[in-house]
Design an enzyme around this catalytic site. Structure first.
Site, mmCIF file in Angstrom:
data_model
loop_
_atom_site.group_PDB
_atom_site.id
_atom_site.type_symbol
_atom_site.label_atom_id
_atom_site.label_comp_id
_atom_site.label_asym_id
_atom_site.label_seq_id
_atom_site.Cartn_x
_atom_site.Cartn_y
_atom_site.Cartn_z
ATOM 1 N N LYS A 160 0.773 -1.315 0.023
ATOM 2 C CA LYS A 160 -0.097 0.020 -0.194
ATOM 3 C C LYS A 160 0.818 1.209 0.028
ATOM 4 C CE LYS A 160 -3.495 2.841 0.479
ATOM 5 N NZ LYS A 160 -4.640 3.014 -0.495
ATOM 6 N N LYS B 245 -0.314 11.416 5.698
ATOM 7 C CA LYS B 245 -0.047 10.294 6.500
ATOM 8 C C LYS B 245 0.752 8.997 5.920
ATOM 9 C CE LYS B 245 -3.436 7.442 7.068
ATOM 10 N NZ LYS B 245 -3.878 6.153 6.533
#
Ligand code: NAP
Length: 298
Positions: free
Chosen positions: A172, A240
């Site tokens: 990811k 993030k």
């Protein structure tokens, strides 16, 4: 008999993912910090619990879909968390995007408690969540992956077991690097072309037909052209994610020079008060630098 599914975190992504599971016939028990969002989904096949612990107490598989590592750590391993209530033989599936280090740590804590855990972050955005076409990258044991496969097939289309615990989060992070850097590249191209006098829609038309073509130009075309930046995927969440990628780069000794620059672009956008905008608003940062809004003449 189909497994009973607990679902914690019913935000932009979690809500449609849970809805798809309910519509596929699964029985769900739901928890959301803001209870109203769980109550919206409640019905014949879905009940609302008062804590992640209570969810775990009545589910075979518990799915979490939360913003960041500390949120998942708290919901899974904190007070009134999943591990306090989890039943023997249960499976926890975290589908949030978090640090691979935290994912591995939580999988270990789950193992100590006698339950299994998968990290299964997704890509495909809110549209993929609504349509059940997410790409799901899964870290954990093959056996646990096979156990969760049917649930994944309801929520996604491309479902890949990529390795042991934490590996889903590593992939990811790779995905988020490519997406962020593509937004940056498309934004720079659009602002240059537009300030030089070319209509932005024509730039997208032409680039889409050649080697420069990409899904961001296709799916976010209207966002760029209309300056419509409702999320979608928020800048602060992408910041993030690049933080996770940069930390992984440091851990494995991999320099990520351009990722570091785009990370700073996202940080600047947060400081400008645009952290809650869709990540296609990277365009506005390049527009600010050029003192030019695309489509408004040079
Ligand atoms: P979101 O809309 O902000 O939803 C987050 C959910 O988590 C909300 O239900 C929120 O509850 C809950 N929550 C937040 N902090 C919590 C805490 N400390 N304890 C308990 N619940 C908490 O976020 P999202 O866009 O769905 O994203 C979820 C995850 O998917 C993130 O890791 C993100 O990076 C990833 N992701 C998002 C997209 C996308 O396009 N949005 C795409 C791929 C992956 P409240 O309702 O009370 O706020």
């Amino acid at each position: 008999m189909a497994e009973k599914v607990g679902f914690v975190g019913l935000g932009i992504m979690g809500q449609p993912m849970a809805r798809n599971l309910i519509e596929a016939g699964y029985e769900l028990v739901l928890f959301n910090r803001t209870k109203g969002k769980a109550e919206e989904l409640a019905g014949d096949n879905a009940t609302v619990a008062d804590s992640p612990k209570e969810v775990a107490g009545s589910a075979d598989v518990v799915i979490t879909m939360l913003p960041d590592s500390p949120d998942v750590a708290r919901v899974v391993a904190g007070e009134d968390g999943v591990l306090e209530g989890v039943r023997e033989g249960a499976l926890i599936v975290d589908m949030s995007t978090i640090s691979p280090v935290v994912a591995r740590d939580l999988a270990e804590k789950a193992r100590e408690r006698g339950v299994s855990m998968l990290d299964a972050p997704v890509s495909g955005g809110d549209v993929g969540a609504i349509q059940g076409t997410l790409s799901i990258m899964v870290g954990g044991s093959e056996e646990d992956f096979e156990r969760a496969r049917q649930l994944f097939e309801v929520m996604g289309k491309t479902i890949t077991h990529v390795g042991e615990a934490g590996a889903g989060q590593v992939v990811k992070a790779c995905n988020q690097i490519v997406v962020a850097l593509t937004y940056e590249a498309v934004s720079e191209a659009l602002v240059l072309g537009s300030k030089a006098g070319v209509e932005p829609s024509k730039i997208l038309d032409v680039l889409s037909g050649g080697l420069a073509g990409n899904r961001i130009m296709e799916l976010k075309r209207d966002n760029f052209l209309n300056h419509s930046f409702d999320p979608g995927f928020r800048i602060e969440l992408h910041a993030k994610d690049l933080g996770i990628a940069l930390a992984a780069g440091r851990e494995y000794g991999v320099a990520l020079p351009v990722t570091a620059i785009v990370d700073q672009v996202l940080e600047a956008l947060k400081a400008k008060g645009r952290g809650d905008r869709d990540h296609s608003a990277i365009l506005t940062y390049i527009e600010d630098l050029a003192q030019h809004r695309i489509g408004e003449g040079s």
